[in-house]
Structures are given as C-alpha cells and as structure tokens.
Write an enzyme that holds these catalytic residues in place. Sequence first.
Site, PDB file in Angstrom:
ATOM      1  N   ASP A 108     -21.312 -18.954  11.914  1.00 51.19           N
ATOM      2  CA  ASP A 108     -19.932 -19.889  12.109  1.00 51.19           C
ATOM      3  C   ASP A 108     -20.559 -21.116  11.812  1.00 51.19           C
ATOM      4  O   ASP A 108     -20.136 -21.657  12.450  1.00 51.19           O
ATOM      5  CB  ASP A 108     -18.987 -18.879  12.718  1.00 51.19           C
ATOM      6  CG  ASP A 108     -17.501 -18.997  12.294  1.00 51.19           C
ATOM      7  OD1 ASP A 108     -17.119 -20.015  10.948  1.00 51.19           O
ATOM      8  OD2 ASP A 108     -16.340 -18.465  11.934  1.00 51.19           O
TER       9      ASP A 108
ATOM     10  N   ASP B 234     -16.105 -22.236   7.545  1.00 51.93           N
ATOM     11  CA  ASP B 234     -15.206 -21.992   7.585  1.00 51.93           C
ATOM     12  C   ASP B 234     -14.516 -22.958   6.974  1.00 51.93           C
ATOM     13  O   ASP B 234     -14.431 -24.214   6.244  1.00 51.93           O
ATOM     14  CB  ASP B 234     -14.889 -22.896   8.918  1.00 51.93           C
ATOM     15  CG  ASP B 234     -13.922 -22.874   9.674  1.00 51.93           C
ATOM     16  OD1 ASP B 234     -12.971 -22.085  10.027  1.00 51.93           O
ATOM     17  OD2 ASP B 234     -13.481 -23.795  10.536  1.00 51.93           O
TER      18      ASP B 234
ATOM     19  N   GLU C 148     -14.122 -19.052   3.480  1.00 46.29           N
ATOM     20  CA  GLU C 148     -13.417 -18.460   4.467  1.00 46.29           C
ATOM     21  C   GLU C 148     -12.016 -19.452   4.013  1.00 46.29           C
ATOM     22  O   GLU C 148     -11.292 -20.669   3.668  1.00 46.29           O
ATOM     23  CB  GLU C 148     -13.013 -19.052   5.548  1.00 46.29           C
ATOM     24  CG  GLU C 148     -11.541 -18.545   6.098  1.00 46.29           C
ATOM     25  CD  GLU C 148     -11.158 -18.956   7.305  1.00 46.29           C
ATOM     26  OE1 GLU C 148      -9.889 -19.120   8.203  1.00 46.29           O
ATOM     27  OE2 GLU C 148     -11.718 -20.488   7.500  1.00 46.29           O
TER      28      GLU C 148
ATOM     29  N   HIS D 188     -10.080 -13.197  14.068  1.00 41.83           N
ATOM     30  CA  HIS D 188      -9.724 -14.426  15.156  1.00 41.83           C
ATOM     31  C   HIS D 188      -8.566 -14.695  15.177  1.00 41.83           C
ATOM     32  O   HIS D 188      -7.956 -15.341  15.749  1.00 41.83           O
ATOM     33  CB  HIS D 188     -11.229 -14.633  15.830  1.00 41.83           C
ATOM     34  CG  HIS D 188     -11.465 -15.848  14.770  1.00 41.83           C
ATOM     35  ND1 HIS D 188     -11.589 -15.026  13.537  1.00 41.83           N
ATOM     36  CD2 HIS D 188     -11.222 -17.192  15.150  1.00 41.83           C
ATOM     37  CE1 HIS D 188     -11.904 -16.268  13.454  1.00 41.83           C
ATOM     38  NE2 HIS D 188     -11.723 -17.516  13.771  1.00 41.83           N
ATOM     39  N   ASP D 189      -7.571 -14.821  14.449  1.00 45.85           N
ATOM     40  CA  ASP D 189      -6.907 -15.507  13.427  1.00 45.85           C
ATOM     41  C   ASP D 189      -6.011 -15.030  13.517  1.00 45.85           C
ATOM     42  O   ASP D 189      -4.596 -15.823  13.791  1.00 45.85           O
ATOM     43  CB  ASP D 189      -7.219 -16.492  12.272  1.00 45.85           C
ATOM     44  CG  ASP D 189      -8.303 -17.460  12.723  1.00 45.85           C
ATOM     45  OD1 ASP D 189      -8.512 -17.854  13.966  1.00 45.85           O
ATOM     46  OD2 ASP D 189      -9.387 -17.986  11.448  1.00 45.85           O
TER      47      ASP D 189
HETATM   48  C1  GLC Z   1     -10.717 -21.011  10.553  1.00 49.08           C
HETATM   49  C2  GLC Z   1     -10.925 -20.577  11.855  1.00 49.08           C
HETATM   50  C3  GLC Z   1      -9.820 -20.668  12.897  1.00 49.08           C
HETATM   51  C4  GLC Z   1      -9.752 -22.539  13.105  1.00 49.08           C
HETATM   52  C5  GLC Z   1      -9.581 -23.868  11.543  1.00 49.08           C
HETATM   53  C6  GLC Z   1     -10.351 -24.618  11.923  1.00 49.08           C
HETATM   54  O1  GLC Z   1      -9.412 -20.989   9.890  1.00 49.08           O
HETATM   55  O2  GLC Z   1     -11.102 -19.099  11.742  1.00 49.08           O
HETATM   56  O3  GLC Z   1     -10.436 -20.056  14.270  1.00 49.08           O
HETATM   57  O4  GLC Z   1      -8.899 -22.618  14.289  1.00 49.08           O
HETATM   58  O5  GLC Z   1     -10.307 -22.719  11.177  1.00 49.08           O
HETATM   59  O6  GLC Z   1     -11.472 -24.769  12.095  1.00 49.08           O
END
Ligand code: GLC
Length: 531
Positions: free
Chosen positions: A102, A204, A263, A325-326
Amino acid sequence: MILLPEQPWWQKGVIYQIYPRSFLDTTGNGIGDLRGIIKKLDYLEELGVSGLWLCPIFPSPMYDFGYDTSDYYNIEPLFGSMDLFQEMLLTARKKNIRIILDLALNHTSHLHPWFIESSSSRNNTRSDWYIWANPRPPRRPPNNWKSVFGGSAWTWSEKRKQYYLHSFTPEQPDLNWRNPDVKKELYNIIRFWLEKGADGFRLDVVDFFLKDDRLRSNPLCIGRRPYEMQKHIYDKNRPETIEIMREIRSLVDLYPHKLALGEVAERNTEIAASYYGPASDGLHLNFNFDFLEQPWKAKAFQVSIEDWEKLLGTGNWPVYTLSNHDVPRHFSRYGNCQNRARAAAGMVLTLKGTPVIYYGEELGMPQGRIPRAQIRDPVGKRYWPFHPGRDGSRTPMQWDDSPNAGFTDANPWLPVNPNFPRVNVADQKKDPQSLYHFYRRLIKFRNSSNALQSGIIRFTNPSNSSVLAYQRKVPGENLLILINFSSRDQPVELPSKFVSPHLAFSCPTLEIEAGKKRVLLPPDGFAILQE
Ligand code: GLC
C-alpha cells in the site's frame, strides 16, 4: 477443449486485505507484525486466497497509522525488517500467494526528511517538493480548500511564512506531483519495490495527486458537513491526473504480472471509472465505492453493478469489496447476521471482477465499539462522539478463545471484540457449517471455475425484487447465481436453460425438483446452478 486467453492472477484470484497492526503480534508489544503474517500464511493458503494487500508497512510516526510515511525505502521496525519482508515474500510465493503493498504517495509524513528540508526555508533543494502558498492578506489561508479529516487544508509554517497544503491531517503534507523531481523520486519508489519482488500496489487516494495549478477556491454547494459543502473540482480529480495513472501503468507493466490498484473513494462512478484510462491504459483496477455503499437490497446492487459494467466496458476489469479499514465492517452494516454475511460473500465472490475481502470478514467479525479513551484514529479523536472514527473496523483478528483472541500476549493496541470467545478461527475451523468454511468452499469453487474467474456477467431479472440473479458464462460453462436478500423464502423462475440444473453450490441446501421451472430460495439463501 477451448483455450481461453491467459488471465492475470489478479483477475482470477481473491485478494485478502490485511491491516498488519491487527493481524498477529509475535513480538509481545500488542501490535501485529510481518512475522505474524508469515505464521498465518498456511491459514491464508487454506482459505484459498491468491494475493494479500497489506496496509502500509513503511516507517511512519503513525499519526495516520502508516498513511503518513517517513521513509519509502524501508520497513517499519514495529513490523519487522527488510529481511523479514523478503522472507514473507518468498514464503508467500511458495504458496502461490502474491503481496501487494500500500503506497501513500499523495502525501508524506511531516517528519519525512523531504518535508523537514522543504519547510526549513524558501530556498532549499526541496523547497518546491510540497504545495506551499502565500497567505491571502493579512494571514488567511490561500484558498477555501478543506481537509478531508476536518478544518482548513492549509497549515501555517512560521519558518517559511507560508501555508502548506494537507488534504488529510496536518501531519500529512501533500507532495507536489507537478514537480518533475518529485515525480521521478516517486516512480523510483515504485521501481524499488517491484525490483524487491512486490507483486503490485494499492495506491492510496490517487484522486488527490494533482490540484489546480492556480489553486483556485472550490465553488460552494449544499452539504451535511463542511467538507461536503464544496464542489471538489480544484483540489482533486484534476483531468491531468489520468496522465499520471498512465505513466504508473506503463512503469508497472515493465514487470510482468504486477498490479496497480487504485483507491478513488468516489461515489461518482464516471470519475472513478476514468482512472482506468481513456484506452484502458490507466490503473489495472480501481475500487468502486458506489458498490461498497449500497444498502442491503438486491435492486440497489444490481443497478450499481450494471452501471459499473457499462462504464468499464469490455476493456477494463472490475474489483469489488464490501469492507476495508476506513469504513464500518459490512457484517455490522448489514445487520450482524451470519446468514446475510454468507449471502454477501456469495455475491462478492461470484461477480465478474476481482473480489477483495477484508481480514476477519470470513469469520463475521463485527464492527468494534471503542471506548473514547482507547480511540487511536485521528478522525475519531477529532469527531467523537459525532463520528467514532475508523478503529472499529481495525480491531485485532480473532484467532481463538484464549486471552486477547490469540492475537497478542500483551495489551493489544486496540481492544479485541468481546465476542471473540464465540467468533474465532479455531472454533469456526471445527464447524463445517461456519462462515469460515462457507468462504473456503466458495473460494475453492471459484478457483476451479472458468466461468466465475473470467466469464461474462448477465443479470436475468427474475420477477422477484428480493432476489439478485445473474449468469456467469464462458464457452462450456454456464452458471446461474441466485441470492436471496430477504429473510423469507422467495420463489424464483428459472431461465429455460436451467430447468433441471445441476446444483453446483448452495447454502442452505436448495431443494430442486426435476423438471420444475421454479425454485424456492430459502431466507438469505445463496445458490449456484449449472446449466
Ligand atoms: C486513504 C486510506 C486512509 C487514510 C487516507 C489518507 O483513504 O485508506 O486510511 O487515512 O487515505 O492517507
């Protein structure tokens, strides 16, 4: 026998997301580590998954638990070392399991040496590596941009007498992707890990990479919270970002069988789909958050999937997930019900696209409730009690019924769900009817079915609105998948080709009478019929 074109592993197989801090602690500090992942590779092999996506494992001061990287060329000591990483990679490879890292490349940690240098003065070799701007007089932020995590996206630097941009926390300054030196360095990082043998990346927040070059303020709109009261047309999703996706793709494609998975946490599916590139030359895969956010309704999922299919066309491959995880775990979002969790897994594991499952969902781990004093997530700290934060979906994996669910001998970094004596791997392995065994059997079935791995998808629109029904088809294999979204028996008319079908998989067991044109699908029932 008809030979199909060889498909990459990341289209055929199932990807399993691990939050390394919460998987297995082997060092006795209450935090999961790479040795813990290595120890559980047998478990993952038995489950049948083909790839692991590990949330960030690079050195970080952990303001956002690794999404604030302070060194992209190393392994966080809490998790292990470069040697351990190599050991993990090799052990996984022997089991035919790939490792996806990641990478958070939109921003670094504020303690990254690049930012320390950049913020030290207005004229240093990295002064333009981040997004700096002068105040609007007398000392107001340069524009109206907001941080996703609350407040202004700008923080004042006394040394530079300027503001720096952070789309997330102030401890996560945004890199300046428009600077060719920055881009070069970030591509080096990608190359470095591919050379080390990583099988690809989850990238990310790619939608944030580029901002308006003139830093124009966003127009305002109606919304529930301040961040939603702006149309985010200047601080993310700039059209030029797609060019970067294409560059990343061509870099990753220099190494065979590697994956770039993006993402873009975006309900606007047209925007999300654009990250696949104008000629399918962007990201290999991009998550679909519209799907993830659907209510538990057959029609809602069908509309979402058909929309995504249409947008992606034949040249792009979908990826589906219901938890990460979010967001709150879907087990709890959809009513804390094991039977419904089966139906949900049945759907994700049989759609056309790569399924990504989130650690613990194969057990039905619920969303954790974290007492205020134990909240660790910056979002929860800032917004409790209005938003409890994301810790609830990151609680330790429930391995057995020993103290702390077998996750650690020490004090776990987040509380273990109190239901672990009832919901854990050891018990579910012993029970052939468990959710774990449902996942395992279905993944096994999927791994041996060409139609599920690569076939086209066609919804059959049964006249029953509580049932999702679709066919997956390749020459020589035609499957009909039926999922009952309700808690009542539902009659389903079978398409003519499926009268007297072979029952390939069902849970609970489906009764099919020979020659009958309809079946009665039990509550939350899931079935795969073969023509
Ligand atoms: C993405 C990650 C999240 C993080 C954010 C900032 O959305 O999945 O966990 O806090 O990016 O990096």
